[in-house]
Design an enzyme around this catalytic site. Structure first.
Site, PDB file in Angstrom:
ATOM      1  N   HIS A   1      -7.783  -1.584   5.690  1.00  0.00           N
ATOM      2  CA  HIS A   1      -6.835  -0.606   6.224  1.00  0.00           C
ATOM      3  C   HIS A   1      -7.428   0.774   5.956  1.00  0.00           C
ATOM      4  O   HIS A   1      -8.534   0.900   5.419  1.00  0.00           O
ATOM      5  CB  HIS A   1      -5.465  -0.776   5.569  1.00  0.00           C
TER       6      HIS A   1
ATOM      7  N   HIS B   1       1.416   3.877   1.927  1.00  0.00           N
ATOM      8  CA  HIS B   1       1.884   4.632   3.090  1.00  0.00           C
ATOM      9  C   HIS B   1       3.409   4.700   3.052  1.00  0.00           C
ATOM     10  O   HIS B   1       4.074   3.759   2.607  1.00  0.00           O
ATOM     11  CB  HIS B   1       1.399   3.988   4.388  1.00  0.00           C
TER      12      HIS B   1
ATOM     13  N   HIS C   1       5.959  -5.427  11.728  1.00  0.00           N
ATOM     14  CA  HIS C   1       5.321  -4.102  11.725  1.00  0.00           C
ATOM     15  C   HIS C   1       4.932  -3.680  13.146  1.00  0.00           C
ATOM     16  O   HIS C   1       3.794  -3.345  13.438  1.00  0.00           O
ATOM     17  CB  HIS C   1       4.084  -4.094  10.824  1.00  0.00           C
TER      18      HIS C   1
ATOM     19  N   HIS D   1       0.853  -1.191   0.000  1.00  0.00           N
ATOM     20  CA  HIS D   1       0.000   0.000   0.000  1.00  0.00           C
ATOM     21  C   HIS D   1       0.881   1.231   0.000  1.00  0.00           C
ATOM     22  O   HIS D   1       2.111   1.140   0.150  1.00  0.00           O
ATOM     23  CB  HIS D   1      -0.968  -0.004   1.189  1.00  0.00           C
TER      24      HIS D   1
ATOM     25  N   ASP E   1      -0.474  -3.671   5.825  1.00  0.00           N
ATOM     26  CA  ASP E   1      -1.144  -3.213   7.045  1.00  0.00           C
ATOM     27  C   ASP E   1      -2.623  -3.569   6.979  1.00  0.00           C
ATOM     28  O   ASP E   1      -3.272  -3.381   5.943  1.00  0.00           O
ATOM     29  CB  ASP E   1      -0.991  -1.703   7.194  1.00  0.00           C
TER      30      ASP E   1
ATOM     31  N   ASP F   1       5.885   4.439   5.138  1.00  0.00           N
ATOM     32  CA  ASP F   1       6.771   3.465   5.768  1.00  0.00           C
ATOM     33  C   ASP F   1       6.826   2.149   5.001  1.00  0.00           C
ATOM     34  O   ASP F   1       7.498   1.212   5.419  1.00  0.00           O
ATOM     35  CB  ASP F   1       6.366   3.220   7.225  1.00  0.00           C
ATOM     36  N   HIS F   2       6.138   2.108   3.852  1.00  0.00           N
ATOM     37  CA  HIS F   2       6.183   0.916   3.003  1.00  0.00           C
ATOM     38  C   HIS F   2       6.728   1.207   1.601  1.00  0.00           C
ATOM     39  O   HIS F   2       6.971   0.272   0.844  1.00  0.00           O
ATOM     40  CB  HIS F   2       4.783   0.303   2.878  1.00  0.00           C
TER      41      HIS F   2
END
Length: 399
Positions: free
Chosen positions: A200, A73, A329, A71, A271, A75-76
């Protein structure tokens, strides 16, 4: 029930980063490398600092040929442009080699990923020595939050292309008769990779990686006794084709091949507060990689922000017949389990692992929290004449 483990089938999961939100001095953010038997690497997520984490493990970044982003975001995916540039700078290929074959990387992710990569590489005028293409998955309506339209963001494909970019494929969801959906990403002789949607705050996906069964090992002593000399015919038999000898005898693959090597199944999730929408795709699997951002006492907070706790991860793993659950995570409030000196009131991921083990007690599900740079080897099994059902490989079992 017994399982015979196959030597030489070395599939490994390298956890490059296991934290959520942002990298710290003690833990990186989301990135996971799947090292296959031939040494090639599939990367799942590339949070900020992934290019540094990848230099700490025994994998070759030049062997990365597929990247999957769960996805959009940060942090990914914030580490993806830098990682691509690092890979390019370290290939070390001559012009003569590039004239023969240019390396190629396939990138899969949600709609909007191509624009992100193009913008980052183009604004920084970053050339790449290899070619890449982005295959975007088109989310379904149920993946969008109610306030999605409040923030007007352009997820469309850019009109221009990066000099190193090749055309990708727009992957629309396939709808089954019962209304469930999935996204078909790869289907060849060796692999079937599909994506499914999971709950999510923004469109998020999980990936179901099915390794197809392989032919068994050739019995060379049997071949010799049948008068089959080494040569191309060995390859024909290995590929499932019968051969005819000069005397007219027909040798079938079944006569000289050992039991088929059973393919492995892995589920790698982004997530999520609820991964059940993709459960219809799995009957059993070897490994589930599932997030556990908070411990069970903070379940309301976890769900509010689209995340899970250890018990939720266990419940999903049990529902898909998993043998092993690897948690990642983690909120940065939980220190790595390897930390020796703790401040008063400080918790480590050992708390999350204890909660997961308690939830899995008596089920045969093996569970572990993965610290950064943890490596898990996914064992290969050789299929017997009868179908193998159930069982664990007893690495950290709760039975």
């Amino acid at each position: 029930m017994t399982q015979e483990f196959c030597l030489g089938l070395t599939m490994k999961l390298h956890f490059l980063g296991t934290g959520s939100s942002y990298p710290t001095t003690k833990r990186g953010v989301s990135s996971l490398a799947l090292q296959q038997d031939d040494g090639s690497i599939w990367l799942f997520d590339s949070g900020e600092g992934t290019q540094i984490q990848a230099q700490k493990v025994a994998i070759s970044r030049q062997k990365i040929n597929k990247i999957f982003i769960t996805h959009l975001h940060g942090d990914h995916m914030f580490g993806l442009p830098g990682l691509l540039c690092t890979i390019s700078s370290q290939f070390g290929l001559t012009e003569e080699q590039l004239e023969k074959e240019v390396p190629h990387v396939d990138i899969y992710g949600p709609k909007g990923l191509r624009r992100f990569i193009y913008t980052a590489l183009s604004l920084s005028r970053s050339p790449l020595i290899f070619k890449y293409c982005v295959h975007e998955m088109v989310p379904v309506a149920s993946q969008y939050s109610e306030d999605w339209e409040d923030w007007d963001v352009d997820h469309s494909e850019p009109s221009a292309t990066h000099p190193s970019e090749l055309p990708g494929v727009t992957v629309e969801p396939s709808v089954m008769e019962d209304g469930n959906v999935y996204w078909k990403l790869i289907d060849n002789e060796e692999w079937c990779v599909r994506a499914g949607w999971i709950h999510h705050r923004i469109p998020s996906f999980g990936f179901v990686i099915n390794e197809k069964d392989r032919p068994g090992t050739l019995d060379k002593s049997k071949l010799v006794s049948l008068g089959v000399k080494p040569g191309p015919v060995y390859g024909q038999l290995k590929s499932g084709k019968s051969i005819t000898m000069e005397n007219g005898d027909v040798i079938t693959p079944e006569m000289v091949l050992g039991p088929p090597i059973q393919g492995r199944t892995l589920i790698i999730l982004g997530d999520t507060s609820d991964a059940s929408p993709l459960a219809h795709m799995i009957q059993s699997c070897d490994v589930v990689v599932h997030e556990a951002t908070h411990d069970d006492t903070l379940v309301d907070k976890a769900v509010e922000f689209g995340h899970s706790t250890p018990s939720q991860a266990v419940a999903f793993s049990k529902s898909v017949g998993a043998k092993v659950l690897l948690l990642n995570h983690f909120s940065q409030r939980y220190s790595p389990s390897s930390k020796e000196s703790l401040k008063e009131g400080e918790e480590t991921v050992a708390l999350l692992e204890e909660q997961a083990q308690a939830a899995a007690a008596g089920t045969g599900l093996s569970v572990q929290c993965a610290d950064d740079l943890f490596v898990y080897e996914v064992p290969g099994t050789r299929r017997a004449n009868t179908r193998i059902i159930g069982g664990t490989h007893g690495w950290r079992s709760t039975t």
